[in-house]
Enzyme design. Sequence first.
Site, short mmCIF file in Angstrom:
data_model
loop_
_atom_site.label_atom_id
_atom_site.label_comp_id
_atom_site.label_asym_id
_atom_site.label_seq_id
_atom_site.Cartn_x
_atom_site.Cartn_y
_atom_site.Cartn_z
CE1 TYR A 145 -3.84 2.25 0.42
CE2 TYR A 145 -2.86 3.00 2.47
CZ TYR A 145 -3.82 3.12 1.49
OH TYR A 145 -4.76 4.13 1.58
CE1 TYR A 204 -6.35 -6.87 16.24
CE2 TYR A 204 -5.61 -5.49 14.42
CZ TYR A 204 -6.50 -6.40 14.96
OH TYR A 204 -7.54 -6.85 14.17
CD GLN A 209 -1.07 -0.01 18.91
OE1 GLN A 209 -0.69 -0.15 20.07
NE2 GLN A 209 -1.78 -0.96 18.29
CG ASP A 271 0.23 -1.43 13.87
OD1 ASP A 271 -0.75 -1.93 13.31
OD2 ASP A 271 0.16 -0.46 14.65
N1 UDP Z 1 -5.94 -2.06 15.82
C1 UDP Z 1 -6.33 -2.67 17.00
N2 UDP Z 1 -7.43 -3.49 16.98
C2 UDP Z 1 -8.16 -3.70 15.86
C3 UDP Z 1 -7.78 -3.06 14.67
C4 UDP Z 1 -6.67 -2.26 14.68
O1 UDP Z 1 -5.70 -2.50 18.05
O2 UDP Z 1 -9.16 -4.46 15.96
C5 UDP Z 1 -4.78 -1.16 15.85
C6 UDP Z 1 -3.75 -1.37 14.74
O3 UDP Z 1 -2.79 -2.33 15.11
C7 UDP Z 1 -3.18 0.02 14.60
C8 UDP Z 1 -4.36 0.95 14.94
O4 UDP Z 1 -5.28 0.15 15.65
O5 UDP Z 1 -2.16 0.22 15.54
C9 UDP Z 1 -5.04 1.53 13.71
O6 UDP Z 1 -5.32 0.46 12.84
P1 UDP Z 1 -6.20 0.60 11.53
O7 UDP Z 1 -6.29 -0.76 10.92
O8 UDP Z 1 -7.47 1.28 11.83
O9 UDP Z 1 -5.40 1.58 10.55
P2 UDP Z 1 -3.85 1.96 10.37
O10 UDP Z 1 -3.70 3.25 11.05
O11 UDP Z 1 -2.96 0.91 10.96
O12 UDP Z 1 -3.72 2.06 8.89
#
Ligand code: UDP
Length: 322
Positions: A145, A204, A209, A271
Amino acid sequence: MRFIVTGGAGFLGSHVVERLLAQGHEVVAIDNLITGRWLNLEPLARDGRLGFLQQDVTEFIAVDGEVHGVFHFASPASPGDYLALPIQTLKVGALGTHKALGLARAKGARFLLASTSEVYGDPAVHPQPETYWGHVNPVGPRGVYDEAKRFAEALTMAYHRVHGLETRIARIFNTYGPRMRPNDGRVVSNFIVQALRGEPLTVYGDGRQTRSFCYVEDMLDGILRLFESDHVGPVNLGNPDEHTVLELAELVREATGAHVPIEHRPLPEDDPKVRRPDISLARRVLGWEPRVSLEEGLRQTVAYFRQIVGDITEESDRRAGR
Ligand code: UDP
């Protein structure tokens, strides 16, 4: 005027379509419906000014008649989607952007690329200004991506420099709101759907984060202002209000009133540990900044998911054979 929106059946794309129709324009939405959904457009399609082409924009895009602007929003955009569709993601960022730029050039239309904060990768500079070149792992799973969008930005600038095309680049940070797919895997939709189903919230890693979440209506204001502006280089669009994932989980519990526990899951590879837009440029050249607080935006988004939660429950019941 008449506009093309690639990815027009997607989360952001369908909001762009809706805004353009509301401004009185004609719109042709193009989508292969891999991650876009027709139901995002269905209510808008009753308006005779919306046309729809179901096609993959990596193939030649044939549109008759005048076109004044091309909004290029086609791409899987949630980590879950682009990890499941790595080749399609690379192709739409590269070949799809080429086709969309070619269409804009043939029509003498202005072009806006939906780029992403992922061009900054796992950033070593915080918050991220547009002048930061990023920290991307090209061969990691997210690279499909990140690199596709970086290539798309480079190609957009090349069309501007070589062909004099009027181009705009929006670096879109985490955005949420109505029309997100309940199963698209992003953190806001995951947490809300889990809370409404009475399931644990899947955090996660340790959840420390950070992300900075922008409500979709604010984002649309920024995108349309950028399109109207004369600023060619990339502009960050996002809400600088930064939260840890654990804080978000707490806010979703408050917004839904759900007393659900937190369940930790492994942190996905690469991540980003932090993310927050520096929006000084957007403030200066667009006179734009987000207005909707995370609490208010979550209330609106929870209301949307409550409306469709019946469908979600039926769907999971069907899958479970109940
Ligand atoms: N995340 C999480 N639980 C979930 C989905 C995502 O903790 O069920 C975390 C993910 O690891 C990241 C953040 O939330 O650190 C944002 O994830 P998302 O997939 O929304 O978008 P990103 O910012 O990573 O593109």
